[in-house]
Design an enzyme around this catalytic site. Structure first.
Site, mmCIF file in Angstrom:
data_model
loop_
_atom_site.group_PDB
_atom_site.id
_atom_site.type_symbol
_atom_site.label_atom_id
_atom_site.label_comp_id
_atom_site.label_asym_id
_atom_site.label_seq_id
_atom_site.Cartn_x
_atom_site.Cartn_y
_atom_site.Cartn_z
ATOM 1 N N ASP A 47 0.697 -1.185 0.000
ATOM 2 C CA ASP A 47 -0.111 0.121 -0.186
ATOM 3 C C ASP A 47 0.907 1.190 0.076
ATOM 4 O O ASP A 47 2.219 0.995 0.424
ATOM 5 C CB ASP A 47 -0.817 0.182 0.915
ATOM 6 N N SER A 48 0.251 2.269 -0.193
ATOM 7 C CA SER A 48 1.091 3.498 -0.281
ATOM 8 C C SER A 48 1.475 3.897 1.200
ATOM 9 O O SER A 48 2.526 4.746 1.264
ATOM 10 C CB SER A 48 0.297 4.693 -0.962
ATOM 11 N N CYS A 103 -4.298 -1.352 -2.162
ATOM 12 C CA CYS A 103 -4.552 0.062 -2.379
ATOM 13 C C CYS A 103 -5.204 0.075 -3.566
ATOM 14 O O CYS A 103 -4.843 -0.289 -4.545
ATOM 15 C CB CYS A 103 -3.078 0.649 -2.457
ATOM 16 N N GLU A 150 -3.963 9.346 7.687
ATOM 17 C CA GLU A 150 -2.463 9.350 7.949
ATOM 18 C C GLU A 150 -1.896 10.242 9.026
ATOM 19 O O GLU A 150 -0.799 10.042 9.560
ATOM 20 C CB GLU A 150 -1.514 9.816 6.373
ATOM 21 N N CYS A 185 -11.369 2.655 -0.739
ATOM 22 C CA CYS A 185 -9.752 3.160 -0.452
ATOM 23 C C CYS A 185 -9.548 2.504 0.861
ATOM 24 O O CYS A 185 -10.399 2.637 1.824
ATOM 25 C CB CYS A 185 -9.798 4.828 -0.234
ATOM 26 N N HIS A 214 -7.727 2.910 3.291
ATOM 27 C CA HIS A 214 -7.450 3.848 4.424
ATOM 28 C C HIS A 214 -9.085 4.220 5.209
ATOM 29 O O HIS A 214 -8.918 4.585 6.285
ATOM 30 C CB HIS A 214 -6.987 5.471 4.092
#
Ligand code: DGL
Length: 276
Positions: free
Chosen positions: A13-14, A76, A161, A195, A197
């Site tokens: 994942d990023s 991701c 994040e 997503c 996240h």
């Protein structure tokens, strides 16, 4: 290409988002080995160009291959939307045609028919995922009668994040995007968190979602799909080693990764830093 003794399943994942998927993989396949790689130094990917996301993702996949992975999951949506097809079609045949890279968009699209009764679905994702139209194209293949409406939420990944999961700032942007999505199609009865996240914002998302609308994270869907893939590909299943280990790699500070990552993974983490 180095040959390692173990052949973990690679999860990329990023940043931290893919840890929500890894958590489910480990729960469902506890005997397998996994390596997680978060490209935190270059995150977020959401607003980056196709070329950049493709180049970064390919570097990560090659690295995971060198570490012994025969199977890599792009956990991701942005990388799946912008890089997966090119890697599968153009790069893999030259690197090693026996290895596999899979994404998260197709398995999610396959399940959309089961989550909506109205036949109207909303997708929340990054700018890159939404503009790629990947969800529209994939869902149309399986369920041409379903109406899909997308909404890009460019600030959600930076909020997550930075651990801004609730409170007035997070609420403002979550409310704004959900109101826009549901305003564009009032018949939506299922919203996919496109997503990895976004599940961290679930409590805030539910605060602004009417009771008749179901919010669907991807973790279970993608883990079920991996189980199904391994059952259908016994040759790959045999190649993935079973030592029950989970290794965490990040391209940025390990202290921050360990502290933040534990929130996503739901358990303590000890990571190593690598450069891509
Ligand atoms: N977890 C990534 C996704 O699923 C976030 C992308 C980003 O870095 O913006 O799209």
């Amino acid at each position: 290409m180095n040959e390692n003794a173990t052949h973990p399943i690679g999860v990329f994942d990023s940043g931290y988002g893919g840890l929500t998927i890894l958590k489910e993989f480990v729960r469902m396949l506890p005997e397998h080995d996994f390596i997680y790689l978060g490209d935190n130094a270059r995150n977020p990917y959401g607003a980056r160009s196709f070329e950049t996301v493709y180049a970064y993702t390919l570097e990560a996949v090659k690295r995971l291959f060198r570490m012994g992975c025969h199977l890599v999951i792009l956990a991701c949506n942005t990388a799946s939307a912008r890089a997966l097809r090119t890697i599968q079609q153009n790069d893999l045949p030259g690197i090693d045609p026996e290895r596999r890279v899979l994404g998260v968009i197709r398995p999610t699209a396959e399940k959309v028919g089961a989550v909506t009764r109205a036949g109207h679905v909303g997708i929340l994702g990054t700018m890159g995922t939404v503009s790629s139209q990947s969800y529209l194209l994939e869902i149309r293949k399986f369920f041409p009668h379903i109406t899909v409406t997308q909404e890009a939420c460019p600030l959600w990944v930076p909020m997550v994040e930075n651990n801004e999961l609730s409170g007035p700032g997070a609420e403002y942007f979550v409310n704004k995007n959900i109101t826009r999505l549901l305003g564009a199609d009032a018949a939506i009865d299922a919203v996919i968190l496109g997503c990895t996240h976004y599940p961290l914002l679930m409590d805030t998302i539910l605060k602004f979602t009417p009771p008749g609308v179901t919010v669907i994270p991807q973790d279970r869907i993608v883990a079920d799909s991996l189980m199904d893939y391994l059952a259908r590909h016994p040759d790959m299943e045999k190649r993935c080693s079973r030592g029950g280990t989970v290794q965490f790699l990040t391209t940025d500070s390990t202290e921050i990764f360990d502290a933040m990552g534990a929130i996503f993974f739901g358990a303590p983490i000890r990571s190593e830093r690598i450069a891509l």
